[in-house]
Scaffold this motif. Sequence first.
Motif, mmCIF file in Angstrom:
data_model
loop_
_atom_site.group_PDB
_atom_site.id
_atom_site.type_symbol
_atom_site.label_atom_id
_atom_site.label_comp_id
_atom_site.label_asym_id
_atom_site.label_seq_id
_atom_site.Cartn_x
_atom_site.Cartn_y
_atom_site.Cartn_z
ATOM 1 N N ASP A 164 0.862 -1.179 0.000
ATOM 2 C CA ASP A 164 0.000 0.000 0.000
ATOM 3 C C ASP A 164 0.894 1.223 0.000
ATOM 4 O OD1 ASP A 164 0.738 0.624 2.729
ATOM 5 O OD2 ASP A 164 -0.638 -0.965 3.334
ATOM 6 N N SER A 165 0.286 2.407 -0.121
ATOM 7 C CA SER A 165 1.092 3.613 -0.289
ATOM 8 C C SER A 165 1.822 4.006 0.972
ATOM 9 C CB SER A 165 0.213 4.786 -0.755
ATOM 10 O OG SER A 165 -0.765 5.073 0.228
ATOM 11 N N VAL A 166 1.490 3.399 2.107
ATOM 12 C CA VAL A 166 2.270 3.648 3.308
ATOM 13 C C VAL A 166 3.644 3.012 3.155
ATOM 14 C CG1 VAL A 166 2.421 3.215 5.786
ATOM 15 C CG2 VAL A 166 0.225 3.831 4.759
ATOM 16 N N ALA A 167 3.687 1.850 2.508
ATOM 17 C CA ALA A 167 4.953 1.142 2.312
ATOM 18 C C ALA A 167 5.547 1.385 0.939
ATOM 19 C CB ALA A 167 4.745 -0.360 2.511
ATOM 20 N N THR A 168 4.737 1.803 -0.023
ATOM 21 C CA THR A 168 5.199 1.987 -1.395
ATOM 22 C C THR A 168 5.068 3.454 -1.781
ATOM 23 O OG1 THR A 168 4.418 -0.226 -1.924
ATOM 24 C CG2 THR A 168 4.924 1.234 -3.772
ATOM 25 N N PRO A 189 -6.117 -7.280 1.930
ATOM 26 C CA PRO A 189 -7.425 -6.995 2.536
ATOM 27 C C PRO A 189 -7.472 -5.591 3.114
ATOM 28 C CG PRO A 189 -6.656 -9.157 3.204
ATOM 29 C CD PRO A 189 -5.514 -8.490 2.487
ATOM 30 N N LEU A 190 -8.521 -4.871 2.775
ATOM 31 C CA LEU A 190 -8.630 -3.496 3.253
ATOM 32 C C LEU A 190 -8.902 -3.432 4.748
ATOM 33 C CD1 LEU A 190 -10.721 -1.879 0.386
ATOM 34 C CD2 LEU A 190 -8.257 -1.897 0.710
ATOM 35 N N ASP A 191 -9.465 -4.495 5.303
ATOM 36 C CA ASP A 191 -9.737 -4.484 6.734
ATOM 37 C C ASP A 191 -8.686 -5.259 7.514
ATOM 38 O OD1 ASP A 191 -10.261 -7.004 5.901
ATOM 39 O OD2 ASP A 191 -12.345 -7.078 6.606
ATOM 40 N N GLY A 234 -4.867 14.444 -1.877
ATOM 41 C CA GLY A 234 -5.697 14.954 -0.802
ATOM 42 C C GLY A 234 -5.714 14.055 0.411
ATOM 43 N N ASP A 235 -6.371 14.512 1.464
ATOM 44 C CA ASP A 235 -6.515 13.721 2.674
ATOM 45 C C ASP A 235 -7.667 12.731 2.514
ATOM 46 O OD1 ASP A 235 -4.457 15.092 3.917
ATOM 47 O OD2 ASP A 235 -5.803 16.718 4.542
ATOM 48 N N ASN A 236 -7.909 11.995 3.561
ATOM 49 C CA ASN A 236 -9.022 11.041 3.574
ATOM 50 C C ASN A 236 -10.325 11.822 3.743
ATOM 51 O OD1 ASN A 236 -10.630 8.808 3.775
ATOM 52 N ND2 ASN A 236 -10.077 8.349 5.903
ATOM 53 N N GLU A 237 -10.805 12.367 2.641
ATOM 54 C CA GLU A 237 -12.016 13.179 2.658
ATOM 55 C C GLU A 237 -13.098 12.515 1.815
ATOM 56 O OE1 GLU A 237 -10.883 16.984 1.247
ATOM 57 O OE2 GLU A 237 -9.568 17.431 2.945
ATOM 58 N N ALA A 238 -14.345 12.743 2.218
ATOM 59 C CA ALA A 238 -15.465 12.090 1.535
ATOM 60 C C ALA A 238 -15.595 12.511 0.082
ATOM 61 C CB ALA A 238 -16.768 12.397 2.287
ATOM 62 N N LYS A 269 -10.838 0.014 6.314
ATOM 63 C CA LYS A 269 -10.129 1.130 6.933
ATOM 64 C C LYS A 269 -8.863 1.446 6.135
ATOM 65 C CE LYS A 269 -11.732 0.029 11.604
ATOM 66 N NZ LYS A 269 -11.330 -0.300 12.995
ATOM 67 N N THR A 270 -8.305 2.629 6.407
ATOM 68 C CA THR A 270 -7.039 3.022 5.777
ATOM 69 C C THR A 270 -5.903 2.231 6.419
ATOM 70 O OG1 THR A 270 -6.475 4.769 7.343
ATOM 71 C CG2 THR A 270 -7.971 5.350 5.550
ATOM 72 N N PRO A 271 -4.708 2.257 5.819
ATOM 73 C CA PRO A 271 -3.567 1.553 6.431
ATOM 74 C C PRO A 271 -3.250 2.033 7.843
ATOM 75 C CG PRO A 271 -3.069 2.084 4.168
ATOM 76 C CD PRO A 271 -4.359 2.789 4.490
#
Length: 666
Positions: free
Chosen positions: A486-490, A515-517, A537-541, A584-586
């Motif tokens: 995921d983009s936290v690691a990549t 898995p996203l969860d 952007g941030d985690n916005e709707a 959820k997000t990473p």
Amino acid sequence: MSNINVRRAVENIRSGTNVYTPLVETVVNAIQAIEAGSSEFGRIDILVKRSDQTELDGGQPTVESFIVIDNGIGFDDENRDSFDTLYSDHKIAQGGKGFGRFICLKYFDDLLIESVFEIEEGRKKRTFKMGKQTDIIVNETLEDCPSDEIGSRVTMLKAKRTFPDKKIKTIARALVERLLPYFIDADYKCPEVRISEEDGTGRIVLNDFVRNQLSAMIREIPLPNADISLGSDGKAQNFQVRLFKFYSPRNQKSKISLVADRREVTDTAIHSYVPEFIDEFFEERSSEGEDRDRNYIVKAYVFGSYLDANVSLERGGFEFPKSDDLLHSISQAEIEQSAAHIARDALGDTITARQEKKRAQVRTYVEESAPWHRTIAEDIDFSSMPYNPTPEQIEAVFQKEKFSQEVSIREQVSRMLDETDAAGLKDGLPKIMDQISKTSRNDLVHYIALRKHVLTLFGKSFELTEDQRYPSESTVHDIIFPRKGDSVATAFEDHNLWIIDERLNFTNFVCSDKPLDGGSTSRPDILVFDKPVLFRGDNEASNPITVFEFKKPGRDDFVNPSSKEDPVQQIIRYVNNVKKGKFKTPKGRPILVADNTPFYGYVMCEISEKVKEWLETEKDFTPMPDGGGWFKWFGNINLYMEVLSWDKVLRDAEMRNGVFFHKLGI
């Protein structure tokens, strides 16, 4: 009678000497003995004594001992007492250190002396051996010898290590190189130095290497300016350089030799300072009246009183440092570098041709492998880069220059902000902006060239392999984005989502085949949400969410009624689960979704006739004009979906980047 620890003195001899050092020292002592005598014709014979053991290959036996015979003044009482005195100053005016005899015992088992000398009472013969305990002279005898010729016979008996050379001519040449200053001084008559087998056969006169029949082996190169001046104005030291060609170099390298008291002390490869000297040079037969083509190396001899005054005790080096420091105004490297530049200038066109060849190699590397370096290539000095450089060595020079420019830009910007007011910015700003533009272009071109390589690999990833099979979807997946990441690691530069859509270059959250969860639930291949304007952007709707599914090239069984891998239904299911807040997000935060959050879905697969029929009749998708893809809007869940062929993805990516590839000629 002396009282010193001879063994410890020998053990404490520093590096810098070699097996030739004691032989050279003995020959120099013989020359000095002749200078001190009254003989009109000085003569030195070096006899080579070989091992009694026959070589298995039938070659010459190894060299075991040397005997040096001269017709000099002999070991009279004064010379005998000097020999028996550690650090004797008897020959200090001639550069003597009073230590050379100890070096003999470092490389040979024994040192034997037999000498005839003249005193008022008549001729005497003295013999002795150099001791190894507390006495320097042992087993001494003295007797009348009225009829023998005055002179000395010094035997260095049994080398402790195998002597490196066997041929008389090879040993002769090695000695000439080390003693050349004695043979080339026009104001000095050097004794005749000869070397032969112990029985006198195979004799070579060392002096003839610079005269008569062997003079073709060594020739001096005239220098328009042979002087070097180093150090501060108040303490400037002067040096002189003499340059020679050595023909038939036998895999030797061109060197710089620092000379003290007419003896070579150090030799350093010239290519350490001028890389173009690493290979031998070639002289055509028409040059200098020669009737044959020959290879040669160059040797620069450096003379100066500063060298004479600072040579070490063992003559293996100098008391000043090898490299620059704050305590000494002159270093060995500084002297050698100046001599190397004189040698470079003396060879003129030959060195220039080699430098141009190196520049051509750099240009070829840039044009064929690294076009992004074009913008900074003109700013780089390649003179210190190795001759015949590898691509890795060329790239290292570019990377060093790029880093240097970036550091310089940061320093200039910082200095300008600290020292310049707004009105004065316009004077320095254009120059800095030009530098920034150059480094930025370099990075941009590099990035575009890498894209070209990625697209080439991407195209190969869905071609048939040698066994007539298509690669798995994991192959193309890993090119676009590494699985289980995921983009936290990549980082964004480590993926190639731009192949699908340039808007995906920068993403805040990416989950790839994971898995996203965090559990074992079904998962999309890639799920992305970003901010369309800034792409980060941030985690916005309000941020769109994009979901991808990859299907193996050549595969279309997912359209079968019994298939559980319907990619359209999989994406719809993922979207609904995201909407329900199941993922959820990473970082463990809920993925924020509103009723109007836009979703994009992409299926990459093989568009066969079977898939086309499935999309049209069962999924109600609309074909794109080029026939390479299909699309549909799912208004109830705010999802726009495209089904794209691998060929279309590649073709569109090549089209978007084509103008850049064209401009770069790649």
